[in-house]
Design an enzyme around this catalytic site. Structure first.
Site, PDB file in Angstrom:
ATOM      1  N   MET A 233       0.987  -1.221   0.023  1.00 38.13           N
ATOM      2  CA  MET A 233      -0.114  -0.013  -0.027  1.00 38.13           C
ATOM      3  C   MET A 233       0.910   1.395   0.092  1.00 38.13           C
ATOM      4  O   MET A 233       0.839   1.979   0.991  1.00 38.13           O
ATOM      5  CB  MET A 233      -1.058   0.204   1.141  1.00 38.13           C
ATOM      6  N   HIS A 234       1.738   1.549  -1.186  1.00 37.90           N
ATOM      7  CA  HIS A 234       2.636   2.502  -1.094  1.00 37.90           C
ATOM      8  C   HIS A 234       1.920   3.751  -0.725  1.00 37.90           C
ATOM      9  O   HIS A 234       2.700   4.485   0.349  1.00 37.90           O
ATOM     10  CB  HIS A 234       3.183   2.470  -2.557  1.00 37.90           C
ATOM     11  N   ASP A 235       1.103   4.299  -1.516  1.00 35.42           N
ATOM     12  CA  ASP A 235       0.669   5.760  -0.986  1.00 35.42           C
ATOM     13  C   ASP A 235       0.049   5.805   0.017  1.00 35.42           C
ATOM     14  O   ASP A 235      -0.167   7.186   0.510  1.00 35.42           O
ATOM     15  CB  ASP A 235      -0.210   6.199  -2.216  1.00 35.42           C
TER      16      ASP A 235
END
Length: 315
Positions: A233-235
């Site tokens: 869930m990078h962002d």
């Protein structure tokens, strides 16, 4: 106390996972969302932002279309990771939201100067819009509280062996941003590749509510991570950091951006403090992963089906 912010994004499936929190958590005062070319073309990223402001019934949130290409290098998207549309897996139906007339750089300028207080910027795509702002409206830097970016890496890339995608997409913009004297926190792959939404968490999402089903529709097409090991869930990390900075370990470093040659897009930190006497970035290096998963599930579980414009899962 709410956090006033401008969110610059290129949805993108993990962007959608972040925007789901952005538009439903009362701790954020969303002053503007701007799109940029990145995961897919700017036409598609803009449309994807509108899909989400429609879905979460937030027609009052201003959305501005941003840069359609990097400052210098040719544009190449990440549709191999996010699908042709950027957000496949859910049919959002006829949209009830639209963009404002101003382009992103001018909309950011206007928004920053429409308030007496300072605004936090969050950038989770290529940094082209932010670089354009710095170049066109340098006086606006004093109106920015801080800049939180998802991008970069100290330990290896996901686009090349050394370059993270957002920085690689527009390294010239990233260089301008990192050298701007803004108060920058960099949440890169060193953290986001640990911040996996686990298989168990995804199973809970699917059973949770309509928003959980929508997100799982998207995650089913997300070609980053794995169903078994988890999806990064990078962002989402930018928002979790704003609300829970204590869950991250940070180090102040000087970070340079490589803009040409085989290492283009690399973020090179002076870890030994041997070439720079100053620092320019707060670099996130670790995260409390179980706390992150628990927080994300709690956030999504609190979204009432009555507050959304539900569509349907795509076949």
């Amino acid at each position: 106390m709410t956090i006033p912010l401008i969110f610059d994004t290129d949805p993108g499936i993990d962007d959608a996972a972040a925007i789901a929190i952005l538009l439903t958590n009362d701790e954020f005062e969303v002053r503007l969302i701007t799109s940029v070319a990145g995961n897919v073309s700017v036409d598609k990223t803009t449309n994807n932002v509108l899909k989400l402001t429609h879905y979460f019934n937030r027609p009052e949130v201003k959305v501005a279309r941003g840069a359609e290409k990097p400052l210098v290098k040719p544009f190449k998207d990440a549709s191999n990771i996010h699908g042709k549309s950027g957000m496949p897996g859910y049919e959002f139906g006829e949209l009830s939201t639209k963009t404002i007339s101003k382009k992103a750089v001018d909309a950011i300028h206007e928004t920053l100067n429409s308030y007496d207080d300072k605004t936090t910027l969050v950038a989770v795509g290529a940094f082209t819009n932010i670089a354009n702002l710095i170049q066109k409206y340098p006086q606006d830097l004093k109106k920015i509280e801080r800049l939180i970016v998802m991008g970069g890496s100290l330990t290896g890339g996901n686009l090349t062996s050394v370059a993270e995608f957002n920085v690689f997409t527009d390294p010239d913009a990233a260089k301008i941003v990192f050298e701007s004297d803004l108060d920058i926190t960099m949440i890169g792959l060193d953290v986001t590749e640990k911040a996996l939404l686990t298989k168990q968490s995804m199973s809970e999402l699917l059973q949770m509510n309509e928003t959980g089903k929508m997100l799982m529709g998207l995650f089913g097409h997300y070609q980053d991570g794995s169903d078994a090991g988890g999806k990064p869930m990078h962002d989402v990390n930018t928002l979790y950091y704003l609300l829970h900075p204590e869950k991250y370990q940070l180090e102040d470093l000087w970070v340079d951006v490589v803009t040409d040659g085989p290492a283009i897009g690399a973020t090179v930190a002076d870890i030994l403090h041997s070439t720079h006497s100053q620092t320019n970035v707060h670099v996130a290096k670790d995260i409390d992963v179980p706390a992150f998963n628990a927080w994300y599930l709690l956030q999504i579980s609190g979204i009432s089906d009555g507050n959304i414009n539900a569509g349907r899962l795509e076949n």
